[in-house]
Design an enzyme around this catalytic site. Structure first.
Site, PDB file in Angstrom:
ATOM      1  N   ARG A 105       1.010  -1.190  -0.112  1.00 56.24           N
ATOM      2  CA  ARG A 105       0.017   0.127   0.004  1.00 56.24           C
ATOM      3  C   ARG A 105       1.011   1.241   0.040  1.00 56.24           C
ATOM      4  NH1 ARG A 105      -1.455   1.720   4.449  1.00 56.24           N
ATOM      5  NH2 ARG A 105      -2.118  -0.214   5.525  1.00 56.24           N
ATOM      6  N   TYR A 113     -16.866  17.161 -15.291  1.00 49.67           N
ATOM      7  CA  TYR A 113     -17.241  15.641 -15.169  1.00 49.67           C
ATOM      8  C   TYR A 113     -18.129  15.519 -14.128  1.00 49.67           C
ATOM      9  CZ  TYR A 113     -17.222  10.765 -14.524  1.00 49.67           C
ATOM     10  OH  TYR A 113     -17.650   9.501 -14.166  1.00 49.67           O
TER      11      TYR A 113
END
Ligand code: P1T
Length: 393
Positions: free
Chosen positions: A56, A109
């Site tokens: 991660r 968007y």
């Protein structure tokens, strides 16, 4: 026109193929391996090999992509995420605190608007949608001391408005705000926000960076070390990172970005010229057309005009919806930026989430993501689909 080659660095296409990608030291593999590992052996507690501890936090395939993205956007720090929206969310949380305010494009968007309007508003971060082509309106919308982030999308999705990155970044800086540019529609090949004065370049790498409609991803590139530390902390703390296979796909896509964007731009220009003046088309929207209101500005701040074309169907909403189902080379589907051409109805598809808001798009609008197929096949396909739209059936 943006510069291709800052002094002392290789050209764009060379960076796209090589940046972050030395041959593997053990085997000589030319292509970075997909490091499908979650963890890394330590040489004694805390004895990390090249800083790798847990995937991660960092993974070598992702590192290669992050270095390549940084080299292409001309910033020192790149970060790869699981999606464009994950990149956006991470950036907002890195920069804003409850009580802060953002200025956003009034035609962003739909998913970006939803993130501000439905998610971050719940945490006390408010956003004002503004027409970014109107600098005076942007200045009026800035709330001194509260506006932390100016969000730019240019060209916008799906109306292809062009915002002046250099002028807006100057304005934001005078008011102490960070400028972030969603560079998804242009790609780093066509437009370099950091060189134009922005603090952040952001991507849905799902689109042109990946380029083959086979991966969902996002990216942030910054030059400033302090901002980079904040993004790095939140990337790890929130965890919406790109997995190694996804990172590898985007890295592979980037290698051909320069040639793809040239071909997308050639084909889109031909499609836009074909649609202009077609009896079934009320309006063609493409920054490469001389009558587009942002044409001169786009010619200055972009290398070419890109692969996205929108148009309004003269016979109205139902004719636009029906047209989207009639093409055969253009596939009816959401997303954009892949080698294959796509067609969609923004009002009912990608921008359905902004219906009834300031960001609602015209109901007769059709959006094309013009691919890199033979252009004559694209024109013939649109011609046959429009013939029926023109007959009013
Ligand atoms: O889909 P995702 O990778 O999370 O990226 C979101 C996003 C961000 N910014 C812009 C300009 C975008 O166009 C998108 C995603 N857009 C679509 C899926 C679309 O069809 O318009």
């Amino acid at each position: 026109m943006t510069t291709d080659r800052p002094a002392g660095t290789p050209g764009f296409a060379t960076r796209a193929i090589h940046a972050g990608q030395e041959p593997d030291p053990t085997t000589g593999a030319v292509v970075p391996p997909i490091y499908a590992t979650s963890t890394y052996a330590q040489d004694g507690v805390g004895g990390l090999r090249n800083g790798y501890e847990y995937s991660r936090s960092a993974n070598p395939t992702r590192t290669a992509l992050e270095e390549c993205l940084a080299a292409l956007e001309g910033g020192r720090h790149g970060f790869a995420f699981a999606s464009g929206l994950a990149a956006e969310d991470t950036l907002i949380r890195s920069v804003c605190r409850p009580g802060d305010h953002l200025v956003i494009p009034h035609d962003a968007y739909g998913g970006t608007f939803r993130l501000f309007d439905k998610v971050h508003s719940q945490w006390g971060v408010t956003a004002t949608p503004v027409d970014l082509t109107d600098l005076a309106a942007v200045e009026r919308a800035i709330q001194p001391g509260r506006t932390r982030l100016l969000w730019i999308e240019t060209p916008t999705n799906p109306l292809l408005a062009i915002a002046d990155i250099a002028a807006l970044a100057g304005l934001a800086r005078r008011h102490g705000a960070v400028t972030a540019v969603d560079n998804t529609f242009a790609s780093p090949y066509l437009q370099q926000p950091l060189a134009l004065g922005a603090d952040v370049a952001l991507h849905s790498t799902t689109k042109y960076c990946g380029g083959h409609s086979d991966v969902v991803g996002g990216a942030i590139v910054v030059d400033d070390d302090v901002l980079a530390d904040k993004v790095r902390f939140h990337q790890n703390a929130m965890g919406a990172v790109a997995g190694p296979f996804d990172a590898w796909l985007v890295l592979r896509g980037l290698k051909t970005l320069a040639v793809r964007m040239e071909q997308h731009s050639d084909n889109a220009q031909a499609v836009a010229e074909f649609l202009t003046g077609h009896p079934a088309v009320a309006e063609t929207i493409y920054p490469g057309l001389p009558d587009h209101p942002g044409h001169e500005l786009a010619a200055r701040q972009m290398r070419r005009f890109g692969g996205m074309v929108s148009f309004r169907v003269a016979a109205g909403e139902q004719a636009a919806v029906d047209l989207c189902a009639r093409t055969t080379v253009f596939t009816l589907g959401e997303s954009l930026g892949g080698v294959e051409s796509l067609i969609e109805h923004p009002g009912r598809m990608t921008h359905a989430s902004v219906a009834g808001t300031a960001l609602e798009v015209p109901a007769d609008l059709v959006r094309l993501s013009v691919g890199i197929e033979d252009v004559n096949d694209l024109l013939e396909d649109l011609d046959q689909a429009l013939r029926e739209a023109g007959s009013g059936r």
